[in-house]
Motif scaffolding. Structure first.
Motif, short mmCIF file in Angstrom:
data_model
loop_
_atom_site.label_atom_id
_atom_site.label_comp_id
_atom_site.label_asym_id
_atom_site.label_seq_id
_atom_site.Cartn_x
_atom_site.Cartn_y
_atom_site.Cartn_z
N UNK A 18 0.82 -1.22 0.00
CA UNK A 18 0.00 0.00 0.00
C UNK A 18 0.84 1.25 0.00
N UNK A 19 2.06 1.15 0.53
CA UNK A 19 2.91 2.32 0.69
C UNK A 19 3.98 2.43 -0.37
N UNK A 20 3.95 1.54 -1.36
CA UNK A 20 5.05 1.48 -2.32
C UNK A 20 5.16 2.71 -3.19
N UNK A 21 4.13 3.53 -3.24
CA UNK A 21 4.15 4.69 -4.14
C UNK A 21 5.12 5.76 -3.68
N UNK A 22 5.58 5.72 -2.42
CA UNK A 22 6.47 6.75 -1.91
C UNK A 22 7.72 6.11 -1.35
N UNK A 23 8.92 6.65 -1.63
CA UNK A 23 10.14 6.07 -1.10
C UNK A 23 10.11 6.02 0.42
N UNK A 24 10.65 4.95 0.99
CA UNK A 24 10.59 4.76 2.43
C UNK A 24 11.31 5.84 3.19
N UNK A 25 12.35 6.42 2.58
CA UNK A 25 13.16 7.40 3.30
C UNK A 25 12.53 8.78 3.33
N UNK A 26 11.48 9.03 2.53
CA UNK A 26 10.91 10.36 2.45
C UNK A 26 10.11 10.68 3.70
N UNK A 37 -3.49 1.67 7.31
CA UNK A 37 -3.40 0.21 7.36
C UNK A 37 -4.05 -0.36 8.61
N UNK A 38 -4.52 -1.57 8.48
CA UNK A 38 -5.02 -2.32 9.63
C UNK A 38 -3.88 -3.19 10.13
N UNK A 50 -5.53 5.14 11.75
CA UNK A 50 -6.33 6.36 11.85
C UNK A 50 -7.77 6.04 12.19
N UNK A 51 -8.45 7.06 12.67
CA UNK A 51 -9.87 6.91 12.94
C UNK A 51 -10.64 6.66 11.65
N UNK A 122 8.89 -2.67 10.92
CA UNK A 122 8.96 -1.20 10.99
C UNK A 122 8.55 -0.56 9.67
N UNK A 123 7.60 -1.19 8.96
CA UNK A 123 7.18 -0.70 7.65
C UNK A 123 6.53 0.68 7.74
N UNK A 124 5.66 0.87 8.72
CA UNK A 124 4.99 2.16 8.86
C UNK A 124 5.98 3.23 9.32
N UNK A 125 6.84 2.84 10.25
CA UNK A 125 7.89 3.73 10.75
C UNK A 125 8.74 4.25 9.59
#
Length: 275
Positions: A18-26, A37-38, A50-51, A122-125
């Motif tokens: 789901x997050x692949x569209x943006x580089x992880x380091x950004x 994400x759930x 998020x709510x 630590x994917x979200x991190x």
């Protein structure tokens, strides 16, 4: 290093996709629509970051066994209590590799009864560009990032509470700026220009670290002490340009260049926000 349990691996893979569209380091930017994400929780269920009910969302990245994280969790316990009756949802995010017993102990010591989301790998991190623990993230009711707030030793809860109140419409931008940068006692004999210069220097560092809202607050503090300061007007212009608020940046650019036609910051802001 032990393998991540299979029950945590699939949510991590889904989040990564789901997050692949943006580089992880950004670094996630204010105003950016956040993924929701759930993730698995400490108690074995699942919860979203998020709510899903139109509330302001506050998410606290922390880790057990770290002094600053422990202090932050204790402070946030007070913050949660302060806004308990308001439409605000809180979660804590910890690495899925943290020992569950240590996570439970950290939450119990802080007196904090909130869902703990487990961030596998630590994917979200990484996605949000977080570099150090702890960090408090805040999103508006539409799921757009309002701020990522690194640890601060003084008034951390007060700053978080002010941002929440701003998103709820309880305070205006001027009150928010004052809360984020409360007046400080100046040394005897300090001139307004010298004090404003320190605010500008602070604001430039904040801008360099990707914190345009804090830089804007510093610029406004400087202008309250020295309204004719070209560097302060230029800093305000650069911060507003970074926030995508060019119509507000233009008068700041004009004021800076009127005082100093060669001000580098004002010229840079004019390049980002041409008349």
């Amino acid at each position: 290093m032990s393998a991540v349990p299979q029950r945590l691996a699939w949510p991590a893979l889904a989040l990564a996709a789901a997050l692949a569209a943006r580089p992880a380091a950004a670094l996630a930017a204010p105003g950016e629509a956040l993924p929701n994400p759930e993730l698995p929780t400490l108690e074995g269920g699942k919860a979203t970051l998020l709510s899903t009910r139109g509330e302001v969302s506050v998410f606290v990245f922390a880790r057990p066994g770290q002094d600053h994280s422990a202090r932050t969790l204790r402070e946030m316990a007070g913050c949660v209590s302060d806004v308990r009756e308001k439409p605000v949802r809180w979660v804590v995010v910890m690495s899925a590799s943290s020992p569950p017993a240590e996570v439970r102990a950290a939450m119990a010591e802080a007196g904090l009864a909130l869902p703990v989301l487990l961030d596998a790998g630590d994917a979200l991190y990484d996605r949000l560009g977080v570099r150090l623990h702890p960090v408090v993230g805040i999103a508006d009711r539409a799921g757009r990032l309002a701020a990522m707030m690194p640890y601060q030793a003084v008034n951390y809860c007060a700053a978080v509470r002010a941002r929440v109140r701003f998103l709820l419409g309880e305070i205006d931008e001027a009150a928010l700026a004052q809360a984020l940068a409360p007046p400080r006692a100046d040394m005897p004999g300090a001139t307004p220009a010298a004090v404003a210069g320190r605010d500008v220097a602070l604001g430039r560092r904040q801008l360099e670290h990707g914190l345009p809202e804090k830089a804007l607050a510093s610029a406004r503090n400087a202008l309250s002490k020295d309204p004719a300061s070209a560097p302060a007007h230029a800093l305000a212009a650069q911060a507003l340009a970074a926030l995508g608020r060019c119509p507000e940046a233009l008068p700041e650019i004009e004021a800076a260049l009127k005082a100093d036609p060669k001000d580098a910051g004002a010229l840079a802001a004019r390049g980002a926000c041409p008349p």
